[in-house]
Design a protein around this motif. Structure first.
Motif, PDB file in Angstrom:
ATOM      1  N   ILE A 346      10.368   1.662 -12.597  1.00  0.00           N
ATOM      2  CA  ILE A 346       9.659   1.466 -11.234  1.00  0.00           C
ATOM      3  C   ILE A 346       8.678   0.366 -11.658  1.00  0.00           C
ATOM      4  O   ILE A 346       7.837   0.157 -12.500  1.00  0.00           O
ATOM      5  N   GLY A 347       8.633  -0.884 -10.656  1.00  0.00           N
ATOM      6  CA  GLY A 347       7.754  -1.875 -10.870  1.00  0.00           C
ATOM      7  C   GLY A 347       7.016  -2.146  -9.686  1.00  0.00           C
ATOM      8  O   GLY A 347       6.576  -1.138  -9.096  1.00  0.00           O
ATOM      9  N   ALA A 348       6.637  -3.515  -9.292  1.00  0.00           N
ATOM     10  CA  ALA A 348       5.656  -3.778  -8.445  1.00  0.00           C
ATOM     11  C   ALA A 348       6.085  -3.189  -7.125  1.00  0.00           C
ATOM     12  O   ALA A 348       5.155  -2.799  -6.324  1.00  0.00           O
ATOM     13  N   GLU A 349       7.276  -3.502  -6.597  1.00  0.00           N
ATOM     14  CA  GLU A 349       7.569  -2.901  -5.465  1.00  0.00           C
ATOM     15  C   GLU A 349       7.666  -1.494  -5.078  1.00  0.00           C
ATOM     16  O   GLU A 349       7.113  -1.084  -4.194  1.00  0.00           O
ATOM     17  N   GLY A 350       7.762  -0.733  -6.122  1.00  0.00           N
ATOM     18  CA  GLY A 350       7.725   0.652  -6.102  1.00  0.00           C
ATOM     19  C   GLY A 350       6.468   0.912  -6.049  1.00  0.00           C
ATOM     20  O   GLY A 350       6.084   1.935  -5.274  1.00  0.00           O
ATOM     21  N   ILE A 351       5.380   0.448  -6.695  1.00  0.00           N
ATOM     22  CA  ILE A 351       4.028   0.568  -6.673  1.00  0.00           C
ATOM     23  C   ILE A 351       3.424   0.597  -4.929  1.00  0.00           C
ATOM     24  O   ILE A 351       2.979   1.277  -4.563  1.00  0.00           O
ATOM     25  N   ASN A 352       4.213  -0.795  -4.473  1.00  0.00           N
ATOM     26  CA  ASN A 352       3.572  -0.843  -3.015  1.00  0.00           C
ATOM     27  C   ASN A 352       4.422   0.187  -1.908  1.00  0.00           C
ATOM     28  O   ASN A 352       3.711   0.632  -1.325  1.00  0.00           O
ATOM     29  N   ASP A 353       5.563   0.627  -2.267  1.00  0.00           N
ATOM     30  CA  ASP A 353       6.095   1.700  -1.636  1.00  0.00           C
ATOM     31  C   ASP A 353       5.296   3.203  -1.786  1.00  0.00           C
ATOM     32  O   ASP A 353       5.047   3.717  -1.054  1.00  0.00           O
ATOM     33  N   LEU A 354       4.751   3.408  -2.931  1.00  0.00           N
ATOM     34  CA  LEU A 354       3.963   4.584  -3.234  1.00  0.00           C
ATOM     35  C   LEU A 354       2.787   4.717  -2.645  1.00  0.00           C
ATOM     36  O   LEU A 354       2.307   5.575  -1.978  1.00  0.00           O
ATOM     37  N   VAL A 355       2.062   3.559  -2.573  1.00  0.00           N
ATOM     38  CA  VAL A 355       0.829   3.085  -1.876  1.00  0.00           C
ATOM     39  C   VAL A 355       0.992   3.571  -0.399  1.00  0.00           C
ATOM     40  O   VAL A 355       0.239   4.164   0.249  1.00  0.00           O
ATOM     41  N   GLY A 356       2.139   3.070   0.126  1.00  0.00           N
ATOM     42  CA  GLY A 356       2.447   3.075   1.594  1.00  0.00           C
ATOM     43  C   GLY A 356       2.610   4.726   1.830  1.00  0.00           C
ATOM     44  O   GLY A 356       1.978   5.186   2.783  1.00  0.00           O
ATOM     45  N   GLN A 357       3.314   5.471   0.930  1.00  0.00           N
ATOM     46  CA  GLN A 357       3.638   6.853   1.291  1.00  0.00           C
ATOM     47  C   GLN A 357       2.153   7.506   1.193  1.00  0.00           C
ATOM     48  O   GLN A 357       1.919   8.428   1.952  1.00  0.00           O
ATOM     49  N   LEU A 358       1.267   7.191   0.346  1.00  0.00           N
ATOM     50  CA  LEU A 358       0.002   7.821  -0.072  1.00  0.00           C
ATOM     51  C   LEU A 358      -0.807   7.618   1.493  1.00  0.00           C
ATOM     52  O   LEU A 358      -1.279   8.419   2.017  1.00  0.00           O
ATOM     53  N   GLU A 359      -0.603   6.304   2.063  1.00  0.00           N
ATOM     54  CA  GLU A 359      -1.490   6.195   3.323  1.00  0.00           C
ATOM     55  C   GLU A 359      -0.705   6.832   4.314  1.00  0.00           C
ATOM     56  O   GLU A 359      -1.362   7.490   5.449  1.00  0.00           O
ATOM     57  N   ASP A 360       0.652   7.120   4.527  1.00  0.00           N
ATOM     58  CA  ASP A 360       1.454   7.725   5.445  1.00  0.00           C
ATOM     59  C   ASP A 360       0.926   9.434   5.578  1.00  0.00           C
ATOM     60  O   ASP A 360       1.080   9.731   6.652  1.00  0.00           O
ATOM     61  N   HIS A 361       0.616   9.693   4.339  1.00  0.00           N
ATOM     62  CA  HIS A 361       0.300  11.173   4.362  1.00  0.00           C
ATOM     63  C   HIS A 361      -1.019  11.515   4.296  1.00  0.00           C
ATOM     64  O   HIS A 361      -1.563  12.561   3.930  1.00  0.00           O
ATOM     65  N   GLY A 362      -1.865  10.363   4.488  1.00  0.00           N
ATOM     66  CA  GLY A 362      -3.279  10.557   4.732  1.00  0.00           C
ATOM     67  C   GLY A 362      -4.001  10.569   3.381  1.00  0.00           C
ATOM     68  O   GLY A 362      -5.297  11.309   3.270  1.00  0.00           O
ATOM     69  N   MET A 363      -3.678  10.363   2.227  1.00  0.00           N
ATOM     70  CA  MET A 363      -4.128  10.509   0.967  1.00  0.00           C
ATOM     71  C   MET A 363      -4.951   9.202   0.741  1.00  0.00           C
ATOM     72  O   MET A 363      -4.557   8.453  -0.231  1.00  0.00           O
ATOM     73  N   THR A 364      -5.995   9.146   1.673  1.00  0.00           N
ATOM     74  CA  THR A 364      -6.722   7.631   1.730  1.00  0.00           C
ATOM     75  C   THR A 364      -7.984   7.906   0.816  1.00  0.00           C
ATOM     76  O   THR A 364      -8.701   7.006   0.572  1.00  0.00           O
ATOM     77  N   HIS A 365      -8.435   9.168   0.672  1.00  0.00           N
ATOM     78  CA  HIS A 365      -9.806   9.377   0.002  1.00  0.00           C
ATOM     79  C   HIS A 365      -9.602  10.652  -0.934  1.00  0.00           C
ATOM     80  O   HIS A 365     -10.155  11.650  -0.421  1.00  0.00           O
ATOM     81  N   LEU A 366      -9.054  10.438  -2.135  1.00  0.00           N
ATOM     82  CA  LEU A 366      -8.802  11.344  -3.110  1.00  0.00           C
ATOM     83  C   LEU A 366     -10.047  11.673  -3.922  1.00  0.00           C
ATOM     84  O   LEU A 366     -10.849  10.957  -3.945  1.00  0.00           O
ATOM     85  N   GLY A 367      -9.867  12.557  -5.065  1.00  0.00           N
ATOM     86  CA  GLY A 367     -10.808  12.801  -5.927  1.00  0.00           C
ATOM     87  C   GLY A 367     -11.794  13.760  -5.922  1.00  0.00           C
ATOM     88  O   GLY A 367     -12.071  14.150  -4.578  1.00  0.00           O
ATOM     89  N   GLU A 368     -12.871  13.968  -6.968  1.00  0.00           N
ATOM     90  CA  GLU A 368     -13.787  14.987  -6.660  1.00  0.00           C
ATOM     91  C   GLU A 368     -14.832  14.410  -5.722  1.00  0.00           C
ATOM     92  O   GLU A 368     -15.617  15.091  -5.090  1.00  0.00           O
ATOM     93  N   ASN A 369     -14.963  13.033  -5.587  1.00  0.00           N
ATOM     94  CA  ASN A 369     -15.956  12.363  -4.747  1.00  0.00           C
ATOM     95  C   ASN A 369     -15.355  11.968  -3.486  1.00  0.00           C
ATOM     96  O   ASN A 369     -16.094  11.100  -2.760  1.00  0.00           O
ATOM     97  N   GLY A 370     -14.019  11.971  -3.273  1.00  0.00           N
ATOM     98  CA  GLY A 370     -13.348  11.302  -2.342  1.00  0.00           C
ATOM     99  C   GLY A 370     -13.449   9.744  -2.200  1.00  0.00           C
ATOM    100  O   GLY A 370     -13.299   9.230  -1.107  1.00  0.00           O
ATOM    101  N   ASP A 371     -13.580   9.144  -3.245  1.00  0.00           N
ATOM    102  CA  ASP A 371     -13.604   7.960  -3.598  1.00  0.00           C
ATOM    103  C   ASP A 371     -12.564   7.108  -4.298  1.00  0.00           C
ATOM    104  O   ASP A 371     -12.270   6.120  -4.554  1.00  0.00           O
TER     105      ASP A 371
END
Length: 385
Positions: A346-371
């Motif tokens: 999995i290379g750079a193109e795959g990382i772009n796709d994964l970030v896109g999926q996170l955005e599509d699924h509303g995973m934009t503020h994760l973590g214990e502080n939402g940051d």
């Protein structure tokens, strides 16, 4: 320590031969659906034990639940339950079967589109069928919690839901049922359990003394169990300890009154959804990279982890953190579990796709502080390259 409410109604039946005690846990009139995954449940003899324990009760069987349970398959089980008027669900398997069974339990009485249960993170469900579990793969802790993760093939979504209505009434944990597992699955269970603990521990201090010490004990146990279970796979005591540690890692106790992270899991889910890599192995990719990227935010707990789990007392604070992170990677790699995306090509193109999926699924503020924003998630994935 933060305010909390702790509730866990699941009865645990632990040890050799405990499947026979299913009879005591069920009404004689119960109409049962036994849900399982593949042929291993049959080959190992577990299904035979379950059938014998169910005795003369009416029961049906539903197999074929995937390693990442799909909505499409589970809806067939929902249809069977409705058609046969079954009233109790028994999951026989690992986390995927248990998660799938929880969804079926909530979906059967639901009057709308059952996918809404997942989209609403479980809030849409107001009723559920009772369920129990017979655990064959220690990993997810699903046998003693009310969480479930389900995938949808048609859309590529992988969503989590939680609802107290789907706590198992009981769970049978017989370590002998794990003896026939492929070692890869056993190791996945070690890694999965380790990261479950870390998601509740590796945040920031709130003076949760019992929770911290309990978590550190579980982590230390897994560090010991992992290599030993590879070397002596028939050791019943090691199997027993792994099974119980996996349950304790996610039954709610160590997470009561302390902040949680779960960004490793959310990012890992996207890797599984796109590349079909085992869930635990995605966690091994993401977690070390995450603590590298977020070492400033997690500094105090990283130092505590370095001292209490890895016994690191020499050197500067930054040196101790560096070594603790390296030892975490070495622990996973030593079990044969890669910690780099490149191991799966999995290379750079795959990382772009994964970030896109996170955005599509509303995973934009994760973590214990939402940051953990999309930019931070990208940095984590790049650090894992």
């Amino acid at each position: 320590m933060q305010n909390f409410e702790f509730y866990n109604p699941t009865r645990i039946l632990f040890g050799k031969g405990m499947i026979a005690r299913l009879d005591e846990q069920l009404s004689p009139e119960a109409r049962v659906l036994v849900l399982y995954g593949g042929a291993s449940a049959e080959r190992s003899g577990t299904l035979a034990e379950v059938r014998a324990a169910l005795g003369n009760r009416t029961f049906r069987e539903f197999g074929g639940i995937e390693a990442n349970p799909t909505y499409e398959t589970l809806m067939k089980a929902v249809a069977l339950v409705r058609e046969e008027k079954l009233d109790f669900l028994l999951a026989v398997g690992g986390g995927s079967v248990m998660d799938g069974t929880k969804f079926v339990a909530a979906a059967v009485p639901y009057e709308g589109e059952p996918w809404d249960i997942l989209v609403s993170k479980g809030k849409a469900a107001t009723k559920a069928l009772p369920l129990g579990t017979v655990v064959t793969l220690p990993a997810t802790g699903s046998e003693m919690n009310c969480l479930s993760v389900i995938s949808r093939q048609s859309t590529g979504d992988k969503l989590l839901f939680s609802n107290p209505l789907v706590y198992p009434r009981f769970s049978v944990l017989d370590p002998m049922r794990t003896m026939s597992l492929p070692m890869k699955q056993v190791i996945n269970g070690v890694v999965d359990s380790f990261v479950h603990v870390m998601e509740q521990y590796m945040t920031y201090p709130v003076d949760g003394m019992a929770q911290d010490r309990f978590s550190e004990g579980l982590l230390s146990s897994l560090v010991e169990i992992g290599p030993r279970i590879v070397a002596t796979p028939d050791d019943y005591d090691l199997r027993s300890n792994l099974m119980w540690v996996a349950t304790l890692a996610l039954n709610g106790l160590i997470g009561a009154g302390v902040p949680h992270d779960w960004s490793t899991h959310m990012i890992g889910h996207e890797i599984t959804a796109k590349y079909h890599i085992d869930h635990a192995r995605t966690l091994a990719i993401v977690f070390p990279a995450l603590i590298k990227v977020r070492r400033a935010e997690k500094r105090a707990k990283l130092l505590q982890y370095a001292t209490r789990v890895w016994n690191l007392t020499d050197g500067t604070e930054d040196q101790r953190i560096d070594v603790a992170i390296r030892k975490t990677e070495e622990f996973f790699e030593g079990l044969g579990v890669p910690t780099r995306l490149s191991a799966y090509e999995i290379g750079a193109e795959g990382i772009n796709d994964l970030v896109g999926q996170l955005e599509d699924h509303g995973m934009t503020h994760l973590g214990e502080n939402g940051d953990v924003t999309l930019d931070v998630s990208r940095k984590i994935l790049e650090a894992a390259a």
